[in-house]
Design a protein around this motif. Structure first.
Motif, PDB file in Angstrom:
ATOM      1  N   SER A   1       0.775  -1.191  -0.197  1.00 23.06           N
ATOM      2  CA  SER A   1       0.197  -0.016   0.242  1.00 23.06           C
ATOM      3  C   SER A   1       0.778   1.243   0.000  1.00 23.06           C
ATOM      4  O   SER A   1       1.933   1.248   0.823  1.00 23.06           O
ATOM      5  CB  SER A   1      -0.890   0.132   1.154  1.00 23.06           C
ATOM      6  N   THR A   2       0.457   2.133  -0.820  1.00 29.48           N
ATOM      7  CA  THR A   2       1.351   3.417  -0.677  1.00 29.48           C
ATOM      8  C   THR A   2       0.458   4.151   0.732  1.00 29.48           C
ATOM      9  O   THR A   2      -0.341   3.622   1.444  1.00 29.48           O
ATOM     10  CB  THR A   2       0.492   4.390  -1.934  1.00 29.48           C
TER      11      THR A   2
ATOM     12  N   GLN B   1      -3.024  11.294   4.987  1.00 24.74           N
ATOM     13  CA  GLN B   1      -1.611  10.703   4.523  1.00 24.74           C
ATOM     14  C   GLN B   1      -0.703  11.452   5.500  1.00 24.74           C
ATOM     15  O   GLN B   1       0.327  10.368   5.770  1.00 24.74           O
ATOM     16  CB  GLN B   1      -1.502  11.194   3.132  1.00 24.74           C
ATOM     17  N   ARG B   2      -0.929  12.347   6.067  1.00 24.72           N
ATOM     18  CA  ARG B   2       0.083  13.255   7.174  1.00 24.72           C
ATOM     19  C   ARG B   2       0.308  12.293   8.082  1.00 24.72           C
ATOM     20  O   ARG B   2       1.417  11.882   8.478  1.00 24.72           O
ATOM     21  CB  ARG B   2      -0.169  14.506   7.163  1.00 24.72           C
ATOM     22  N   ALA B   3      -0.829  11.535   8.694  1.00 23.71           N
ATOM     23  CA  ALA B   3      -0.675  11.020   9.851  1.00 23.71           C
ATOM     24  C   ALA B   3       0.197   9.671   9.571  1.00 23.71           C
ATOM     25  O   ALA B   3       0.912   9.148  10.479  1.00 23.71           O
ATOM     26  CB  ALA B   3      -2.165  10.655  10.256  1.00 23.71           C
ATOM     27  N   ILE B   4       0.029   9.002   8.497  1.00 26.01           N
ATOM     28  CA  ILE B   4       0.674   7.870   8.072  1.00 26.01           C
ATOM     29  C   ILE B   4       2.394   8.234   8.079  1.00 26.01           C
ATOM     30  O   ILE B   4       3.146   7.581   8.756  1.00 26.01           O
ATOM     31  CB  ILE B   4       0.382   7.396   6.600  1.00 26.01           C
ATOM     32  N   PHE B   5       2.665   9.346   7.590  1.00 33.50           N
ATOM     33  CA  PHE B   5       3.912   9.580   7.622  1.00 33.50           C
ATOM     34  C   PHE B   5       4.624   9.901   9.123  1.00 33.50           C
ATOM     35  O   PHE B   5       5.449   9.666   9.252  1.00 33.50           O
ATOM     36  CB  PHE B   5       4.216  11.150   6.761  1.00 33.50           C
ATOM     37  N   TYR B   6       3.529  10.814   9.733  1.00 32.64           N
ATOM     38  CA  TYR B   6       3.872  10.588  11.434  1.00 32.64           C
ATOM     39  C   TYR B   6       4.188   9.557  12.101  1.00 32.64           C
ATOM     40  O   TYR B   6       4.951   9.327  12.790  1.00 32.64           O
ATOM     41  CB  TYR B   6       2.801  11.382  12.068  1.00 32.64           C
TER      42      TYR B   6
ATOM     43  N   MET C   1      -3.263   3.466   2.446  1.00 27.59           N
ATOM     44  CA  MET C   1      -3.170   2.982   3.834  1.00 27.59           C
ATOM     45  C   MET C   1      -4.134   3.989   4.681  1.00 27.59           C
ATOM     46  O   MET C   1      -4.780   3.711   5.525  1.00 27.59           O
ATOM     47  CB  MET C   1      -1.560   2.825   4.490  1.00 27.59           C
ATOM     48  N   ALA C   2      -3.839   5.365   4.273  1.00 26.91           N
ATOM     49  CA  ALA C   2      -4.418   6.368   5.041  1.00 26.91           C
ATOM     50  C   ALA C   2      -5.761   6.224   4.833  1.00 26.91           C
ATOM     51  O   ALA C   2      -6.828   6.142   5.662  1.00 26.91           O
ATOM     52  CB  ALA C   2      -3.985   7.770   4.538  1.00 26.91           C
ATOM     53  N   ASP C   3      -6.399   5.865   3.290  1.00 22.64           N
ATOM     54  CA  ASP C   3      -7.648   5.565   3.056  1.00 22.64           C
ATOM     55  C   ASP C   3      -8.279   4.499   3.794  1.00 22.64           C
ATOM     56  O   ASP C   3      -9.570   4.647   4.234  1.00 22.64           O
ATOM     57  CB  ASP C   3      -8.111   5.604   1.544  1.00 22.64           C
TER      58      ASP C   3
END
Length: 80
Positions: A19-20, A32-37, A24-26
């Protein structure tokens, strides 16, 4: 409550699910920012997020097994 999953484990699981960050965020209902965090250790990974990732992996594994069985049945049917 936060999970015991490390940022590295989170990223490895996301990649194992192929997953990108946006996908994953979806799936998780976050940005998407939460995923990066999560992946950079800037935000603790919630326990519910860890459980959802584990469930997503299990669903993917079951789908893969079902597809293998379907393929074997199709091959068996065409050889008869």
């Amino acid at each position: 409550m936060n999970s015991s999953m490390t940022p590295e484990q989170f990223k490895n699981e996301r990649e194992r699910l192929r997953s990108t960050a946006q996908e994953m965020a979806d799936l998780l209902g976050v940005s998407q920012r939460a995923i990066f965090y999560y992946e950079n250790g800037q935000r603790k990974i919630p326990l519910v997020t860890e459980k959802l990732i584990n469930a997503l992996y299990l669903v993917g594994a079951y789908k893969a097994e079902i597809n293998k069985l379907k393929k074997k049945l199709a091959e068996k049917g065409s050889s008869q």
